[in-house]
Design a protein around this motif. Structure first.
Motif, PDB file in Angstrom:
ATOM      1  N   LEU A 130       1.498  -1.061   0.130  1.00 24.93           N
ATOM      2  CA  LEU A 130       0.038  -0.253   0.107  1.00 24.93           C
ATOM      3  C   LEU A 130       0.761   0.967   0.507  1.00 24.93           C
ATOM      4  O   LEU A 130       0.759   2.376  -0.417  1.00 24.93           O
ATOM      5  CB  LEU A 130      -0.790   0.163   1.522  1.00 24.93           C
ATOM      6  CG  LEU A 130      -1.714   1.036   1.307  1.00 24.93           C
ATOM      7  CD1 LEU A 130      -2.856   1.110  -0.073  1.00 24.93           C
ATOM      8  CD2 LEU A 130      -2.662   0.517   2.570  1.00 24.93           C
ATOM      9  N   ILE A 131       1.888   1.010   1.141  1.00 25.54           N
ATOM     10  CA  ILE A 131       2.928   2.456   1.000  1.00 25.54           C
ATOM     11  C   ILE A 131       3.486   2.717  -1.179  1.00 25.54           C
ATOM     12  O   ILE A 131       3.427   3.725  -1.180  1.00 25.54           O
ATOM     13  CB  ILE A 131       4.144   2.158   1.766  1.00 25.54           C
ATOM     14  CG1 ILE A 131       2.964   2.677   3.011  1.00 25.54           C
ATOM     15  CG2 ILE A 131       5.407   3.154   2.253  1.00 25.54           C
ATOM     16  CD1 ILE A 131       4.356   1.943   4.219  1.00 25.54           C
ATOM     17  N   ALA A 132       3.813   1.816  -1.446  1.00 22.93           N
ATOM     18  CA  ALA A 132       4.307   2.133  -2.681  1.00 22.93           C
ATOM     19  C   ALA A 132       3.107   2.315  -3.976  1.00 22.93           C
ATOM     20  O   ALA A 132       3.945   3.143  -4.422  1.00 22.93           O
ATOM     21  CB  ALA A 132       5.050   0.646  -3.448  1.00 22.93           C
ATOM     22  N   VAL A 133       2.089   1.786  -3.625  1.00 23.18           N
ATOM     23  CA  VAL A 133       0.807   2.045  -4.268  1.00 23.18           C
ATOM     24  C   VAL A 133       0.719   3.562  -4.672  1.00 23.18           C
ATOM     25  O   VAL A 133       0.296   4.364  -4.681  1.00 23.18           O
ATOM     26  CB  VAL A 133      -0.418   0.861  -4.083  1.00 23.18           C
ATOM     27  CG1 VAL A 133      -1.578   2.204  -4.750  1.00 23.18           C
ATOM     28  CG2 VAL A 133      -0.127  -0.155  -4.691  1.00 23.18           C
ATOM     29  N   ARG A 134       0.651   4.003  -2.735  1.00 18.24           N
ATOM     30  CA  ARG A 134       0.631   5.647  -2.998  1.00 18.24           C
ATOM     31  C   ARG A 134       1.636   6.216  -2.946  1.00 18.24           C
ATOM     32  O   ARG A 134       1.483   6.947  -3.037  1.00 18.24           O
ATOM     33  CB  ARG A 134       0.482   5.461  -1.305  1.00 18.24           C
ATOM     34  CG  ARG A 134      -0.692   5.140  -1.034  1.00 18.24           C
ATOM     35  CD  ARG A 134      -1.394   5.248   0.922  1.00 18.24           C
ATOM     36  NE  ARG A 134      -2.788   4.906   1.341  1.00 18.24           N
ATOM     37  CZ  ARG A 134      -2.832   4.749   2.262  1.00 18.24           C
ATOM     38  NH1 ARG A 134      -2.434   5.102   3.500  1.00 18.24           N
ATOM     39  NH2 ARG A 134      -4.040   4.609   2.627  1.00 18.24           N
ATOM     40  N   SER A 135       2.948   5.763  -2.993  1.00 23.55           N
ATOM     41  CA  SER A 135       3.996   6.286  -3.577  1.00 23.55           C
ATOM     42  C   SER A 135       4.713   7.123  -4.792  1.00 23.55           C
ATOM     43  O   SER A 135       5.163   7.607  -4.774  1.00 23.55           O
ATOM     44  CB  SER A 135       5.882   5.584  -3.361  1.00 23.55           C
ATOM     45  OG  SER A 135       5.467   4.903  -3.829  1.00 23.55           O
TER      46      SER A 135
ATOM     47  N   ALA B  59     -10.681  -5.179   0.025  1.00 24.74           N
ATOM     48  CA  ALA B  59     -10.573  -4.149   1.212  1.00 24.74           C
ATOM     49  C   ALA B  59     -10.936  -2.572   1.526  1.00 24.74           C
ATOM     50  O   ALA B  59     -10.918  -1.861   2.642  1.00 24.74           O
ATOM     51  CB  ALA B  59      -9.513  -3.831   2.477  1.00 24.74           C
ATOM     52  N   GLY B  60     -11.141  -1.854  -0.346  1.00 18.96           N
ATOM     53  CA  GLY B  60     -10.768  -1.319  -0.379  1.00 18.96           C
ATOM     54  C   GLY B  60     -10.348  -0.141  -0.760  1.00 18.96           C
ATOM     55  O   GLY B  60     -10.322   1.491  -1.005  1.00 18.96           O
TER      56      GLY B  60
ATOM     57  N   PRO C  10      -4.095   3.907  -5.305  1.00 19.80           N
ATOM     58  CA  PRO C  10      -5.115   4.446  -4.528  1.00 19.80           C
ATOM     59  C   PRO C  10      -6.143   4.609  -4.331  1.00 19.80           C
ATOM     60  O   PRO C  10      -6.853   5.557  -5.261  1.00 19.80           O
ATOM     61  CB  PRO C  10      -4.121   5.124  -3.334  1.00 19.80           C
ATOM     62  CG  PRO C  10      -3.579   5.898  -4.405  1.00 19.80           C
ATOM     63  CD  PRO C  10      -3.126   5.196  -5.755  1.00 19.80           C
ATOM     64  N   THR C  11      -7.228   4.736  -3.378  1.00 15.26           N
ATOM     65  CA  THR C  11      -8.130   4.758  -3.004  1.00 15.26           C
ATOM     66  C   THR C  11      -8.622   6.461  -3.325  1.00 15.26           C
ATOM     67  O   THR C  11      -8.354   6.521  -2.117  1.00 15.26           O
ATOM     68  CB  THR C  11      -9.452   3.468  -3.047  1.00 15.26           C
ATOM     69  OG1 THR C  11      -9.145   3.680  -1.501  1.00 15.26           O
ATOM     70  CG2 THR C  11      -9.994   2.260  -3.805  1.00 15.26           C
ATOM     71  N   GLU C  12      -9.913   6.434  -3.299  1.00 19.74           N
ATOM     72  CA  GLU C  12      -9.944   8.497  -3.088  1.00 19.74           C
ATOM     73  C   GLU C  12      -9.576   7.836  -1.873  1.00 19.74           C
ATOM     74  O   GLU C  12      -9.771   9.134  -0.994  1.00 19.74           O
ATOM     75  CB  GLU C  12     -11.710   8.228  -3.534  1.00 19.74           C
ATOM     76  CG  GLU C  12     -11.842   8.843  -4.967  1.00 19.74           C
ATOM     77  CD  GLU C  12     -10.644   9.389  -5.920  1.00 19.74           C
ATOM     78  OE1 GLU C  12      -9.815   9.960  -5.163  1.00 19.74           O
ATOM     79  OE2 GLU C  12     -10.070   8.888  -6.528  1.00 19.74           O
ATOM     80  N   THR C  13     -11.202   7.012  -0.755  1.00 19.77           N
ATOM     81  CA  THR C  13     -10.528   7.288   0.537  1.00 19.77           C
ATOM     82  C   THR C  13      -9.754   6.289   0.907  1.00 19.77           C
ATOM     83  O   THR C  13     -10.144   5.916   1.157  1.00 19.77           O
ATOM     84  CB  THR C  13     -12.446   6.658   1.087  1.00 19.77           C
ATOM     85  OG1 THR C  13     -12.610   5.400   0.370  1.00 19.77           O
ATOM     86  CG2 THR C  13     -13.305   8.302   0.649  1.00 19.77           C
ATOM     87  N   LEU C  14      -8.424   6.801   1.801  1.00 21.03           N
ATOM     88  CA  LEU C  14      -7.255   6.162   1.766  1.00 21.03           C
ATOM     89  C   LEU C  14      -7.964   6.478   3.707  1.00 21.03           C
ATOM     90  O   LEU C  14      -8.273   7.260   4.216  1.00 21.03           O
ATOM     91  CB  LEU C  14      -6.713   7.033   1.562  1.00 21.03           C
ATOM     92  CG  LEU C  14      -5.692   7.883   0.251  1.00 21.03           C
ATOM     93  CD1 LEU C  14      -4.348   8.121  -0.036  1.00 21.03           C
ATOM     94  CD2 LEU C  14      -5.668   5.908  -0.216  1.00 21.03           C
ATOM     95  N   ARG C  15      -7.085   4.911   3.982  1.00 20.01           N
ATOM     96  CA  ARG C  15      -6.881   4.597   5.402  1.00 20.01           C
ATOM     97  C   ARG C  15      -5.993   4.179   5.914  1.00 20.01           C
ATOM     98  O   ARG C  15      -4.634   3.656   4.921  1.00 20.01           O
ATOM     99  CB  ARG C  15      -8.198   3.029   5.493  1.00 20.01           C
ATOM    100  CG  ARG C  15      -9.317   2.744   5.711  1.00 20.01           C
ATOM    101  CD  ARG C  15      -9.408   2.315   5.592  1.00 20.01           C
ATOM    102  NE  ARG C  15     -10.236   1.218   4.868  1.00 20.01           N
ATOM    103  CZ  ARG C  15     -10.554   0.177   3.884  1.00 20.01           C
ATOM    104  NH1 ARG C  15     -10.506  -0.433   5.402  1.00 20.01           N
ATOM    105  NH2 ARG C  15     -11.013  -0.260   3.013  1.00 20.01           N
TER     106      ARG C  15
END
Length: 150
Positions: A91-96, A128-129, A144-149
């Motif tokens: 998830l960190i890699a996707v967000r980066s 998990a969305g 990443p989805t619009e509503t990041l957790r």
């Protein structure tokens, strides 16, 4: 290039520069190095590993895919991660990527591990969305989805 991507690149560059400076002073003792922990770069210095010091490359290499530099120490660490810990690394890699859709090969270069492990993690993150998946086979991209957790 997005602000987030630029910050990631600069953070990695700072870390590599600190490793390079430490390596250029081989007579420095650990006690002397510890004395630098209170300064501007102290927080980063505390996280540098012996492996990084031993395996450091002299030049800063930017990947050809336009993404942030690849952290070799993180790749080595990710080999032993499983389940949620590995999913968080993905998830960190996707967000980066700063919201830019990325391929599985982009992620694999930054996260490491076997293909099946990355595919399982991406499937869980999509379910998990946390990550959106678009395309099929080699054209599949993740963002990443619009509503990041967190």
């Amino acid at each position: 290039m997005t602000q987030s991507n630029l910050e990631t690149i600069l953070t990695v560059a700072e870390r590599r520069a600190l490793v390079s400076v430490i390596r250029s002073h081989p007579n420095m003792t650990l006690d002397e190095l510890r004395g630098c922990f209170g300064g501007r770069y102290g927080q980063t210095l505390r996280t540098i590993t012996v492996r990084e010091l031993l395996e450091a490359h002299a030049e800063l290499a930017f990947p050809s895919d336009g993404g942030p530099p690849i952290d070799a120490a993180a790749l080595a660490e990710a080999r032993s991660l499983t389940g949620d810990a590995f999913d968080q690394r993905v998830l960190i890699a996707v967000r980066s990527a700063g919201g830019r859709p990325v391929s599985a090969s982009y992620l694999r270069a930054r996260v490491g591990g076997p293909r099946w492990k990355l595919q399982g993690s991406l499937r869980r993150l999509v379910d998990a969305g946390d990550v959106a998946r678009n395309g099929v086979t080699s054209s599949t991209r993740y963002r990443p989805t619009e509503t990041l957790r967190d």
